[in-house]
Design a protein around this motif. Structure first.
Motif, PDB file in Angstrom:
ATOM      1  N   ALA A 288       0.831  -1.210   0.000  1.00  0.00           N
ATOM      2  CA  ALA A 288       0.000   0.000   0.000  1.00  0.00           C
ATOM      3  C   ALA A 288       0.860   1.252   0.000  1.00  0.00           C
ATOM      4  O   ALA A 288       0.582   2.218  -0.731  1.00  0.00           O
ATOM      5  N   GLU A 289       1.917   1.247   0.804  1.00  0.00           N
ATOM      6  CA  GLU A 289       2.811   2.406   0.837  1.00  0.00           C
ATOM      7  C   GLU A 289       3.518   2.609  -0.499  1.00  0.00           C
ATOM      8  O   GLU A 289       3.767   3.747  -0.918  1.00  0.00           O
ATOM      9  N   ARG A 290       3.839   1.522  -1.171  1.00  0.00           N
ATOM     10  CA  ARG A 290       4.458   1.649  -2.498  1.00  0.00           C
ATOM     11  C   ARG A 290       3.481   2.316  -3.474  1.00  0.00           C
ATOM     12  O   ARG A 290       3.892   3.134  -4.318  1.00  0.00           O
ATOM     13  N   TYR A 291       2.192   1.957  -3.369  1.00  0.00           N
ATOM     14  CA  TYR A 291       1.229   2.579  -4.271  1.00  0.00           C
ATOM     15  C   TYR A 291       0.982   4.040  -3.906  1.00  0.00           C
ATOM     16  O   TYR A 291       0.686   4.860  -4.792  1.00  0.00           O
ATOM     17  N   ARG A 292       1.143   4.387  -2.635  1.00  0.00           N
ATOM     18  CA  ARG A 292       1.072   5.811  -2.287  1.00  0.00           C
ATOM     19  C   ARG A 292       2.279   6.558  -2.868  1.00  0.00           C
ATOM     20  O   ARG A 292       2.169   7.738  -3.243  1.00  0.00           O
ATOM     21  N   ALA A 293       3.411   5.874  -2.963  1.00  0.00           N
ATOM     22  CA  ALA A 293       4.581   6.477  -3.621  1.00  0.00           C
ATOM     23  C   ALA A 293       4.296   6.682  -5.109  1.00  0.00           C
ATOM     24  O   ALA A 293       4.700   7.698  -5.692  1.00  0.00           O
ATOM     25  N   CYS A 294       3.590   5.726  -5.728  1.00  0.00           N
ATOM     26  CA  CYS A 294       3.175   5.897  -7.127  1.00  0.00           C
ATOM     27  C   CYS A 294       2.290   7.133  -7.265  1.00  0.00           C
ATOM     28  O   CYS A 294       2.442   7.925  -8.207  1.00  0.00           O
ATOM     29  N   ALA A 295       1.359   7.291  -6.338  1.00  0.00           N
ATOM     30  CA  ALA A 295       0.463   8.445  -6.373  1.00  0.00           C
ATOM     31  C   ALA A 295       1.254   9.747  -6.355  1.00  0.00           C
ATOM     32  O   ALA A 295       0.951  10.686  -7.107  1.00  0.00           O
ATOM     33  N   ALA A 296       2.273   9.811  -5.523  1.00  0.00           N
ATOM     34  CA  ALA A 296       3.094  11.024  -5.421  1.00  0.00           C
ATOM     35  C   ALA A 296       3.804  11.321  -6.737  1.00  0.00           C
ATOM     36  O   ALA A 296       3.907  12.486  -7.155  1.00  0.00           O
ATOM     37  N   GLU A 297       4.282  10.274  -7.412  1.00  0.00           N
ATOM     38  CA  GLU A 297       4.984  10.483  -8.681  1.00  0.00           C
ATOM     39  C   GLU A 297       4.018  10.931  -9.783  1.00  0.00           C
ATOM     40  O   GLU A 297       4.378  11.734 -10.645  1.00  0.00           O
ATOM     41  N   TRP A 298       2.789  10.434  -9.743  1.00  0.00           N
ATOM     42  CA  TRP A 298       1.797  10.888 -10.722  1.00  0.00           C
ATOM     43  C   TRP A 298       1.435  12.355 -10.487  1.00  0.00           C
ATOM     44  O   TRP A 298       1.303  13.138 -11.432  1.00  0.00           O
ATOM     45  N   ARG A 299       1.305  12.726  -9.230  1.00  0.00           N
ATOM     46  CA  ARG A 299       1.037  14.141  -8.943  1.00  0.00           C
ATOM     47  C   ARG A 299       2.193  15.018  -9.423  1.00  0.00           C
ATOM     48  O   ARG A 299       1.979  16.129  -9.931  1.00  0.00           O
ATOM     49  N   ALA A 300       3.407  14.513  -9.264  1.00  0.00           N
ATOM     50  CA  ALA A 300       4.577  15.281  -9.708  1.00  0.00           C
ATOM     51  C   ALA A 300       4.554  15.475 -11.222  1.00  0.00           C
ATOM     52  O   ALA A 300       4.897  16.554 -11.729  1.00  0.00           O
ATOM     53  N   LEU A 301       4.136  14.440 -11.965  1.00  0.00           N
ATOM     54  CA  LEU A 301       4.040  14.578 -13.423  1.00  0.00           C
ATOM     55  C   LEU A 301       2.982  15.609 -13.793  1.00  0.00           C
ATOM     56  O   LEU A 301       3.200  16.432 -14.708  1.00  0.00           O
ATOM     57  N   ALA A 302       1.856  15.590 -13.102  1.00  0.00           N
ATOM     58  CA  ALA A 302       0.796  16.551 -13.393  1.00  0.00           C
ATOM     59  C   ALA A 302       1.284  17.980 -13.178  1.00  0.00           C
ATOM     60  O   ALA A 302       1.035  18.872 -14.009  1.00  0.00           O
ATOM     61  N   GLU A 303       1.990  18.211 -12.076  1.00  0.00           N
ATOM     62  CA  GLU A 303       2.503  19.558 -11.795  1.00  0.00           C
ATOM     63  C   GLU A 303       3.592  19.952 -12.780  1.00  0.00           C
ATOM     64  O   GLU A 303       3.766  21.139 -13.099  1.00  0.00           O
ATOM     65  N   MET A 304       4.327  18.973 -13.262  1.00  0.00           N
ATOM     66  CA  MET A 304       5.359  19.235 -14.257  1.00  0.00           C
ATOM     67  C   MET A 304       4.723  19.682 -15.574  1.00  0.00           C
ATOM     68  O   MET A 304       5.234  20.583 -16.266  1.00  0.00           O
ATOM     69  N   ALA A 305       3.612  19.055 -15.926  1.00  0.00           N
ATOM     70  CA  ALA A 305       2.940  19.387 -17.188  1.00  0.00           C
ATOM     71  C   ALA A 305       2.436  20.822 -17.185  1.00  0.00           C
ATOM     72  O   ALA A 305       2.490  21.517 -18.212  1.00  0.00           O
ATOM     73  N   LEU A 306       1.928  21.278 -16.036  1.00  0.00           N
ATOM     74  CA  LEU A 306       1.441  22.652 -15.913  1.00  0.00           C
ATOM     75  C   LEU A 306       2.098  23.288 -14.689  1.00  0.00           C
ATOM     76  O   LEU A 306       1.525  23.334 -13.603  1.00  0.00           O
ATOM     77  N   SER A 307       3.295  23.786 -14.888  1.00  0.00           N
ATOM     78  CA  SER A 307       4.062  24.338 -13.772  1.00  0.00           C
ATOM     79  C   SER A 307       3.518  25.703 -13.344  1.00  0.00           C
ATOM     80  O   SER A 307       3.156  26.540 -14.181  1.00  0.00           O
ATOM     81  N   ASP A 308       3.511  25.933 -12.042  1.00  0.00           N
ATOM     82  CA  ASP A 308       3.106  27.238 -11.512  1.00  0.00           C
ATOM     83  C   ASP A 308       4.077  28.348 -11.903  1.00  0.00           C
ATOM     84  O   ASP A 308       3.773  29.535 -11.715  1.00  0.00           O
ATOM     85  N   ASP A 309       5.240  27.983 -12.431  1.00  0.00           N
ATOM     86  CA  ASP A 309       6.215  28.993 -12.842  1.00  0.00           C
ATOM     87  C   ASP A 309       5.677  29.879 -13.966  1.00  0.00           C
ATOM     88  O   ASP A 309       6.134  31.016 -14.130  1.00  0.00           O
ATOM     89  N   LEU A 310       4.744  29.343 -14.757  1.00  0.00           N
ATOM     90  CA  LEU A 310       4.124  30.130 -15.822  1.00  0.00           C
ATOM     91  C   LEU A 310       2.740  30.592 -15.363  1.00  0.00           C
ATOM     92  O   LEU A 310       1.888  29.759 -15.030  1.00  0.00           O
ATOM     93  N   PRO A 311       2.505  31.893 -15.308  1.00  0.00           N
ATOM     94  CA  PRO A 311       1.209  32.402 -14.840  1.00  0.00           C
ATOM     95  C   PRO A 311       0.014  31.814 -15.567  1.00  0.00           C
ATOM     96  O   PRO A 311      -1.012  31.528 -14.949  1.00  0.00           O
ATOM     97  N   VAL A 312       0.126  31.607 -16.890  1.00  0.00           N
ATOM     98  CA  VAL A 312      -1.012  31.070 -17.637  1.00  0.00           C
ATOM     99  C   VAL A 312      -1.316  29.638 -17.203  1.00  0.00           C
ATOM    100  O   VAL A 312      -2.478  29.228 -17.162  1.00  0.00           O
ATOM    101  N   PHE A 313      -0.290  28.867 -16.850  1.00  0.00           N
ATOM    102  CA  PHE A 313      -0.510  27.505 -16.371  1.00  0.00           C
ATOM    103  C   PHE A 313      -1.135  27.517 -14.971  1.00  0.00           C
ATOM    104  O   PHE A 313      -2.045  26.723 -14.677  1.00  0.00           O
ATOM    105  N   ALA A 314      -0.653  28.404 -14.119  1.00  0.00           N
ATOM    106  CA  ALA A 314      -1.226  28.508 -12.778  1.00  0.00           C
ATOM    107  C   ALA A 314      -2.699  28.915 -12.857  1.00  0.00           C
ATOM    108  O   ALA A 314      -3.552  28.383 -12.125  1.00  0.00           O
ATOM    109  N   GLU A 315      -3.007  29.846 -13.759  1.00  0.00           N
ATOM    110  CA  GLU A 315      -4.391  30.279 -13.929  1.00  0.00           C
ATOM    111  C   GLU A 315      -5.250  29.145 -14.473  1.00  0.00           C
ATOM    112  O   GLU A 315      -6.396  28.945 -14.041  1.00  0.00           O
TER     113      GLU A 315
END
Length: 391
Positions: A288-315
């Motif tokens: 279960a903990e390994r799958y929670r680690a998977c969840a964290a990596e998927w969230r990281a990919l999502a944030e990478m796709a639309l980084s807050d560094d670009l205002p239009v992506f944050a919006e």
């Protein structure tokens, strides 16, 4: 109004809530089955990635499959029901009149029905007309009288839909075959055996070598982010940047918001493994903990796709979160407002106004490719941990 409404993932939600309505309970606790338990019994997780290109509209659509048999909803439902000793009456037709008769029969027989619809044709979803005919979506309905239906569709409270509007929403996608399902639970079932069968299915499904429907699809996707010659490489598909903004938006949305708990169902599956630990008297907490680690990596990919560094992506992210929050709260005005603002952003950013230069775009593709390799490794590690625990 009877039974439970709402959930995280449409397929597991409609099945869990239908069974709850029909009195199915965990014999140990007397409580309804959780959505996590339904996910696990049905076969757990899957893997999938498809990039659809629409040159006419300067766009591309990402389809991400996170559930076992994500592209065959009926198979997932039937597998889960078989393991729970639930009889499934599934009917299909090309006739609108016959589809209505099938729905009437299902409601008479069991009080509720599961229906395949075109998501963008459901008026309360607030999706643009251009998306009609593209997105298969499951809902659960009950008869509300006076030619109206109570609709269970992820929100914590039910929606109301007229007879004619529901008929329209069932028709646009031919492969749906205006399918309806009614369920007839048995008196008794062995929850432990059902959970074990679901875990076995999960392990078998994700141990395959398929680059379309199993874990190797993430290695394939990683390579396609930067491949110099493959026609499906992101460098080739998005050479003019046409559609790239919308595609990155769908990556973020598909992982964190659309038909998911926020991490591609990996957190829900981890919850199932915790429940299964007590049920099977097998220590699945490490897996279960390994799958929670998977969840964290998927969230990281999502944030990478639309980084807050670009205002239009944050919006963009803020508007998408507002859209889903409005849906959950059944605030139609706010939902429609968020969708209009998202459409306004799409126009200038989806082609000529793409906000990154060439080197920055290439760097983004490389980072996403590296993250997808990491996701494959972590997913494989979680699967291996589950295999070992079940031996």
């Amino acid at each position: 109004m009877t039974g439970a409404y709402g959930g995280k993932h449409s397929v597991t939600t409609v099945l869990r809530n239908a069974l709850t309505r029909q009195g199915v309970r965990d014999a140990r606790t007397g409580q309804p089955l959780s959505e996590a338990m339904i996910l696990g019994i049905g076969g757990g997780l899957g893997a999938g990635y498809i990039l659809w290109e629409f040159d006419k509209y300067d766009s591309a659509l990402i389809v991400l499959g996170f559930r076992n048999r994500w592209n065959y909803d009926a198979d997932f439902l039937k597998n889960a029901c078989e393991r729970l000793h639930v009889q499934v009456d599934m009917r299909e037709t090309t006739s609108v009149k016959k589809a209505q008769a099938n729905l009437d029969d299902a409601l008479t027989a069991s009080g509720t029905a599961l229906l395949w619809t075109d998501k963008a044709s459901l008026p309360y979803q607030g999706l643009p007309p251009a998306q009609k005919g593209r997105i298969i979506h499951l809902i659960r309905v009950e008869d509300d009288g006076d030619n109206h239906y109570i609709v269970d569709d992820l929100s914590g409270s039910p929606w109301s839909l007229g007879r004619d509007a529901l008929a329209v929403a069932r028709e646009p996608i031919p492969s749906n075959k205006q399918r309806s399902i009614s369920l007839h639970p048995a008196q008794n079932f062995d929850l432990a055996s059902a959970a074990r069968a679901g875990i076995d299915d999960h392990i078998s499904h994700l141990s395959r070598s398929s680059e379309s429907f199993s874990l190797p699809v993430y290695q394939k996707w990683a390579k396609l982010m930067t491949h110099p010659k493959n026609k499906k490489s992101w460098r080739a598909v998005f050479a003019r940047r046409a559609g790239l903004y919308l595609t990155l938006r769908t990556v973020y949305e598909g992982i964190t918001l659309d038909d998911t708990e926020g991490a591609g169902l990996r957190e829900i599956y981890a919850d199932f493994l915790i429940e299964a630990t007590a049920l099977l008297d097998i220590d699945l907490c490490g897996a279960a903990e390994r799958y929670r680690a998977c969840a964290a990596e998927w969230r990281a990919l999502a944030e990478m796709a639309l980084s807050d560094d670009l205002p239009v992506f944050a919006e963009t992210k803020a508007l998408m979160r507002a859209r889903y929050a409005a849906f959950a709260g059944q605030d139609q005005a706010s939902l429609e407002g968020a969708m209009k603002d998202l459409e306004a952003l799409e126009g200038p950013n989806n082609l000529a106004g793409w906000p990154l230069d060439g080197s920055a775009t290439d760097a983004l593709f490389e980072r996403m490719g590296e993250q997808l390799h990491t996701i494959f490794e972590v997913e494989q590690s979680a699967l291996d941990a589950l295999k070992q625990a079940m031996q």
